[in-house]
Design a protein around this motif. Structure first.
Motif, PDB file in Angstrom:
ATOM      1  N   UNK A  53       0.825  -1.199   0.000  1.00 19.82           N
ATOM      2  CA  UNK A  53       0.000   0.000   0.000  1.00 19.82           C
ATOM      3  C   UNK A  53       0.864   1.256   0.000  1.00 19.82           C
ATOM      4  N   UNK A  54       0.475   2.214  -0.817  1.00 20.41           N
ATOM      5  CA  UNK A  54       1.180   3.485  -0.874  1.00 20.41           C
ATOM      6  C   UNK A  54       0.412   4.530  -0.066  1.00 20.41           C
ATOM      7  N   UNK A  55       1.128   5.560   0.339  1.00 16.88           N
ATOM      8  CA  UNK A  55       0.483   6.607   1.132  1.00 16.88           C
ATOM      9  C   UNK A  55      -0.633   7.267   0.351  1.00 16.88           C
ATOM     10  N   UNK A  56      -0.387   7.557  -0.910  1.00 19.07           N
ATOM     11  CA  UNK A  56      -1.406   8.191  -1.743  1.00 19.07           C
ATOM     12  C   UNK A  56      -1.794   7.234  -2.861  1.00 19.07           C
ATOM     13  N   UNK A  57      -3.073   6.913  -2.919  1.00 16.67           N
ATOM     14  CA  UNK A  57      -3.569   5.955  -3.900  1.00 16.67           C
ATOM     15  C   UNK A  57      -3.803   6.644  -5.243  1.00 16.67           C
ATOM     16  N   UNK A  58      -3.740   5.849  -6.311  1.00 16.27           N
ATOM     17  CA  UNK A  58      -4.049   6.369  -7.643  1.00 16.27           C
ATOM     18  C   UNK A  58      -5.493   6.866  -7.685  1.00 16.27           C
ATOM     19  N   UNK A  59      -5.694   7.948  -8.426  1.00 17.18           N
ATOM     20  CA  UNK A  59      -7.048   8.454  -8.620  1.00 17.18           C
ATOM     21  C   UNK A  59      -7.520   9.454  -7.589  1.00 17.18           C
ATOM     22  N   UNK A  60      -6.707   9.709  -6.564  1.00 12.18           N
ATOM     23  CA  UNK A  60      -7.115  10.696  -5.561  1.00 12.18           C
ATOM     24  C   UNK A  60      -6.862  12.109  -6.078  1.00 12.18           C
ATOM     25  N   UNK A  61      -7.523  13.067  -5.456  1.00  9.06           N
ATOM     26  CA  UNK A  61      -7.319  14.464  -5.798  1.00  9.06           C
ATOM     27  C   UNK A  61      -5.909  14.896  -5.386  1.00  9.06           C
ATOM     28  N   UNK A  62      -5.311  15.825  -6.146  1.00  6.70           N
ATOM     29  CA  UNK A  62      -3.995  16.332  -5.742  1.00  6.70           C
ATOM     30  C   UNK A  62      -4.040  16.944  -4.343  1.00  6.70           C
ATOM     31  N   UNK A  63      -2.943  16.763  -3.604  1.00  4.26           N
ATOM     32  CA  UNK A  63      -2.838  17.309  -2.247  1.00  4.26           C
ATOM     33  C   UNK A  63      -1.606  18.213  -2.206  1.00  4.26           C
ATOM     34  N   UNK A  64      -1.778  19.518  -2.366  1.00  5.15           N
ATOM     35  CA  UNK A  64      -0.605  20.403  -2.308  1.00  5.15           C
ATOM     36  C   UNK A  64      -0.079  20.512  -0.879  1.00  5.15           C
ATOM     37  N   UNK A  65       1.246  20.434  -0.761  1.00  5.71           N
ATOM     38  CA  UNK A  65       1.895  20.493   0.547  1.00  5.71           C
ATOM     39  C   UNK A  65       3.038  21.507   0.500  1.00  5.71           C
ATOM     40  N   UNK A  66       3.382  22.027   1.675  1.00  6.52           N
ATOM     41  CA  UNK A  66       4.516  22.929   1.816  1.00  6.52           C
ATOM     42  C   UNK A  66       5.587  22.232   2.643  1.00  6.52           C
ATOM     43  N   UNK A  67       6.817  22.193   2.133  1.00  5.70           N
ATOM     44  CA  UNK A  67       7.934  21.625   2.886  1.00  5.70           C
ATOM     45  C   UNK A  67       8.443  22.675   3.859  1.00  5.70           C
ATOM     46  N   UNK A  68       8.322  22.391   5.156  1.00  7.01           N
ATOM     47  CA  UNK A  68       8.713  23.344   6.194  1.00  7.01           C
ATOM     48  C   UNK A  68      10.123  23.113   6.714  1.00  7.01           C
ATOM     49  N   UNK A  69      10.565  21.851   6.663  1.00  4.67           N
ATOM     50  CA  UNK A  69      11.868  21.520   7.239  1.00  4.67           C
ATOM     51  C   UNK A  69      12.303  20.179   6.676  1.00  4.67           C
TER      52      UNK A  69
END
Length: 199
Positions: A152-168
């Protein structure tokens, strides 16, 4: 409002399943401090049933054994644990309770209670749902330099994009990357025409 912080072991190809089969060769003092710091910073743990079953099947015995990992086992046992499950459960590990009602509504209420940080470990489906609902405040990914190839992967195929900000970020001597993300308000925009300017 309380903050929810999730920490996960993840491979280069995004696999988070069964880290006990590929993670331990990379566990050193640096990772011990990272994992212990996240766990000790939380006064409540929010975990899915499968993760709970795994933890409850191991940590109480480790605490009783009194070996090197007994202090961590005691910390886990002493901390309030809220388990996400659609089924009623019988708890044998102290300070454990079932999350009642709809996940998003119940976690929203939990975040509004008095208290400190709510920690998460594993519990992939719960992390996905909380990210989608905008309820997860930080995502700590310990990226291991290995391609697992299945699971299992953290983000599955077909999900909506999840924008993230790298803080550290930090790099361990084992090659593990410890990455700290928070949800971004908007995904960045750009086209190939924009990218050409940097070529």
């Amino acid at each position: 409002m309380r903050r929810i912080v999730a920490q996960m072991f993840i491979s280069l190809d995004g696999v988070v399943e069964a880290p006990d089969q590929w993670h331990f060769p990379y566990f050193n003092d640096e990772m011990g401090r990272a994992v212990g710091g996240t766990l000790s910073a939380a006064d409540t743990y929010l975990i899915g049933r499968k993760t709970y079953d795994s933890f409850a099947g191991a940590w109480p015995a480790r605490e009783l054994a009194g070996e090197e990992d007994a202090p961590m086992a005691k910390t886990l046992g002493d901390t309030r644990k809220i388990v996400v499950s659609r089924q009623p459960l019988e708890f044998t590990w102290r300070n454990s309770e079932l999350l009642r009602g709809d996940l998003v509504a119940a976690v929203t209420a939990l975040k509004n209670e008095p208290g400190g940080t709510i920690g998460m470990s594993g519990s992939v489906s719960v992390v996905r749902q909380l990210l989608a609902a905008g309820l997860l405040d930080e995502l700590h990914l310990l990226v291991h330099p290995i391609v697992v190839g299945k699971g299992m992967k953290l983000f599955a195929d077909g999900e909506q994009p999840v924008p993230l900000t790298l803080n550290k970020s930090e790099t361990f001597t084992t090659g593990v990357l410890n990455l700290f993300y928070s949800p971004a308000d908007l995904a960045p925009e750009g086209t190939y025409e924009d990218a050409k300017k940097a070529l």
